[in-house]
Enzyme design. Structure first.
Site, mmCIF file in Angstrom:
data_model
loop_
_atom_site.group_PDB
_atom_site.id
_atom_site.type_symbol
_atom_site.label_atom_id
_atom_site.label_comp_id
_atom_site.label_asym_id
_atom_site.label_seq_id
_atom_site.Cartn_x
_atom_site.Cartn_y
_atom_site.Cartn_z
ATOM 1 C CG HIS A 84 38.663 45.313 33.992
ATOM 2 N ND1 HIS A 84 37.722 45.255 34.997
ATOM 3 C CD2 HIS A 84 39.135 44.048 33.852
ATOM 4 C CE1 HIS A 84 37.613 44.024 35.439
ATOM 5 N NE2 HIS A 84 38.472 43.265 34.769
ATOM 6 C CD GLU A 158 41.720 37.588 33.193
ATOM 7 O OE1 GLU A 158 42.844 37.321 32.726
ATOM 8 O OE2 GLU A 158 41.551 38.156 34.284
#
Length: 284
Positions: A84, A158
């Site tokens: 990202h 994550e």
């Protein structure tokens, strides 16, 4: 005329045996993974230095002999992994983990746009993304204008870092020195509330690979986070959690793997970042 950007070589087995620390990924060192940027702005990769072998099922830097699917694939596959863009908590120096409170900054949005431009001539059958905001927003930029819907996988979330999440690095080191330092220096042995975060991360990385590779289509785009990306790279190359910090992927960086029909990986490019492909188109 072409210039070479050389990314990290692993040490040989003998060198690894002499050091307890995993080899670091450095720029401009050694011959093993080479990204060649031509004057026409196309980018190709080559893997050399076959003697730089790895442990844990991989026989050289770029290729593993371990199947990630344990099933025969319908065809060879190619998977492009993207981290990202730069987020608010990246900017503030906070531990992000699985929190959904960090969002893309303007810089992060621009990184995603540059990545989309770089990949504009590549056809992807589908795009998988973590559902966490900073990855989701990056994927939305990359996948803009596509008819196929984004596919969100919880396995791409994550690492969960419990009470460290949301704290600045300074505060985390001050309030939880043992856990913070171990996460930074010896993450494979970090245990929080009886849970080993990296063990869980490795399980999810394998789950993510299986979901991605067993989905119909030959070319997939995947948008996720730094720690799970590290775990996915390591598992693809047959490496264990002790090699976790030997890998690094910058915000907006990408890695490319190809897979044979046995589900075995070959690394094609590692940590290509926006400054390498600004206004250029990436071919592989």
């Amino acid at each position: 005329m072409s210039s070479n950007l050389v990314l990290n070589p692993f040490l040989s087995n003998s060198a690894i045996g002499e050091s307890r620390k995993p080899p670091k990924i450095l720029s401009c060192v050694g011959p093993s993974l080479r990204i060649r940027c031509s004057s026409e702005y196309s980018v190709a990769t080559e893997v050399s230095g076959k003697s730089a072998s790895l442990t844990g099922g991989a026989y050289d830097f770029g290729r593993a002999t371990t199947s990630l699917t344990q099933k025969l694939l319908s065809s060879p596959k190619k998977v492009t992994l993207v981290r990202h863009g730069y987020s608010t908590w990246n900017k503030e120096g906070r531990v992000q983990g699985s929190s959904n409170l960090s969002v893309l900054t303007e810089e992060g949005i621009e990184q995603a746009r540059k990545c989309r431009t770089a990949l504009s001539e590549m056809h992807f059958d589908q795009c998988f993304s973590s559902p966490i905001s900073r990855a989701k927003s990056t994927a939305e930029v990359l996948w803009q204008g596509k008819e196929e819907p984004l596919i969100y996988l919880d396995s791409l979330k994550e690492a969960h870092l419990y009470f460290l999440e949301g704290l600045t690095n300074v505060d985390a080191r001050k309030l939880y020195p043992k856990e913070f330092v171990q996460w930074r220096e010896d993450p494979s042995n970090l245990c929080i509330n009886g849970v080993y975060p990296l063990e869980k991360l490795w399980e999810r990385a394998l789950e993510a690979w299986s979901e991605i590779l067993l989905t119909p289509g030959e070319n997939s785009l995947v948008v996720t986070h730094k720690s799970i990306l590290r775990a996915m790279i390591c598992t693809a190359l047959g490496l264990g959690p002790e090699r976790f910090r030997a890998m690094d992927v910058n915000n907006g960086g990408l890695c490319v793997f190809s897979f044979n029909k046995n589900g075995e990986a070959m690394l094609k490019a590692l940590n290509m970042t926006a400054h390498m492909y600004t206004d250029h188109v990436y071919h592989y």
